[in-house]
Design an enzyme around this catalytic site. Structure first.
Site, PDB file in Angstrom:
ATOM      1  N   ASP A 105       0.860  -1.183   0.000  1.00 26.99           N
ATOM      2  CA  ASP A 105       0.000   0.000   0.000  1.00 26.99           C
ATOM      3  C   ASP A 105       0.900   1.239   0.000  1.00 26.99           C
ATOM      4  OD1 ASP A 105      -3.043   0.842   0.509  1.00 26.99           O
ATOM      5  OD2 ASP A 105      -1.833   2.022   1.908  1.00 26.99           O
ATOM      6  N   HIS A 307      -6.997  -6.705  -0.882  1.00 29.60           N
ATOM      7  CA  HIS A 307      -5.981  -5.673  -0.710  1.00 29.60           C
ATOM      8  C   HIS A 307      -4.962  -5.971   0.381  1.00 29.60           C
ATOM      9  CE1 HIS A 307      -4.228  -1.695  -0.777  1.00 29.60           C
ATOM     10  NE2 HIS A 307      -4.456  -1.559   0.512  1.00 29.60           N
TER      11      HIS A 307
END
Length: 330
Positions: A105, A307
């Protein structure tokens, strides 16, 4: 803290940073694990244990603005120059010449910048979900605003009144209940449904603050990726710190773009890109074309993961990091 080594501290680049370390200090090059938003070094608990047990030296900091690490007040204190300098200071403190930097991320954006800004300190780079890209042709906030509108979360994060900070900060458990779940569907499902489990819109607008404000965990059919005890670690940390430190990273995107003019974006170290099949925010397609900027690049796809890849598929991610590290660096 469960499954974590002893917490240590370092003075680096004007801040006090907390970090965790495992594995033999003689192992070279060590791997430095950099988390994203809204996360902590704790997000790497599985990899810290696995890499350390495999004889690889591993270091995972709570980065600037997060957890036990300092949270400076000025927004400019969170630009990419400061975030990368923090990691250089960490290496200096530990007397490490070079490291392999691993980022997920926002941590991915940081580690891809390391070989551009501090090439003499970088042995290799691993991006997890986050691709390396060339400098945008225009201000990235304006590009996001034009593509997704004013409610796109990164655009909202620019709000000087800090309304998104307040929404997340007043609903900490709700935030982690909503975010830390496996996707309900595959990569083509609308991101609102995948990420927050609330009413999906046909348009991908990623209005995370509003989704959190309206979120009801009882209506969410998706599977949590955290145990109640693990979730409590995040809730306790962000209840204490709030979300502003991490959101300030986003508030520097225009500044980072402005100050990167003329910077060569070619990455000249061995690199690995780990992609997650069902990440709706950073899909595998976002890594298309990375080979043009990274001559020595390998790609690896984690199937069935959303994610939060290193927490959703911890054994697979750890195994790939160990295999690649041993093959490329001994």
């Amino acid at each position: 803290m469960m499954e974590m080594p002893a917490l240590q501290f370092v003075q680096t680049n004007g801040i006090r940073m907390g970090f965790y370390e495992a594995g033999p200090k003689t192992d070279k090059p060590p791997m430095v694990l950099c988390h994203g938003w809204p996360e902590l070094a704790f997000s790497w608990r599985h990899q810290i244990k696995a890499l350390g047990e495999a004889g690889i030296r591993v270091i995972a900091p709570d980065q600037r603005g997060y957890g036990v690490t300092d949270r400076p007040e000025p927004v400019e204190a969170y630009d990419i120059e400061q975030l990368t300098a923090d990691l250089v200071g960490l290496l200096d403190h530990l007397q490490i010449e070079k490291a392999v930097f691993v980022g997920h991320d926002w941590g991915g954006f940081v580690v891809w910048q390391m070989p551009l800004r501090h090439p003499d300190r970088v042995a290799g780079v691993v991006g997890i979900n986050t691709p390396h890209t060339n400098r945008a042709w225009a201000d990235p906030i304006e590009l996001l605003r034009k593509r997704f509108g004013e409610h796109m979360y990164i655009v909202q994060f620019q709000d000087p009144a800090r309304e998104p900070d307040k929404i997340f900060g007043s609903r900490v458990e709700q935030t982690f209940d909503a975010f830390m779940r496996k996707p309900a569907r595959g990569p083509d499902a609308p991101a609102e449904e995948v990420v927050a489990g609330v009413g999906a819109s046909p348009r991908l607008n990623l209005a995370f603050p509003q989704m959190i404000a309206n979120y009801d965990a009882k209506r969410d059919p998706r599977t949590p990726i955290l145990s109640p005890e693990e979730k409590q670690v995040f809730v306790d940390a962000f209840t204490k710190t709030g979300f502003t430190g991490g959101i300030n990273w986003y508030r520097n995107m225009s500044r980072n773009w402005q100050r990167s003019e003329g910077l060569d974006h070619t990455v000249r170290v061995p690199s690995l890109m780990i992609m997650a099949e069902n990440d709706a925010v950073l899909p595998p397609s976002s890594a298309d074309g990375m080979e043009k900027l990274i001559p020595d690049l390998e790609k690896y796809l984690v199937r069935g993961s959303g994610h939060w890849t290193q927490q959703e598929k911890p054994e697979e991610v750890s195994a790939k990091l160990i295999e690649w590290r041993r093959r490329r660096f001994g």
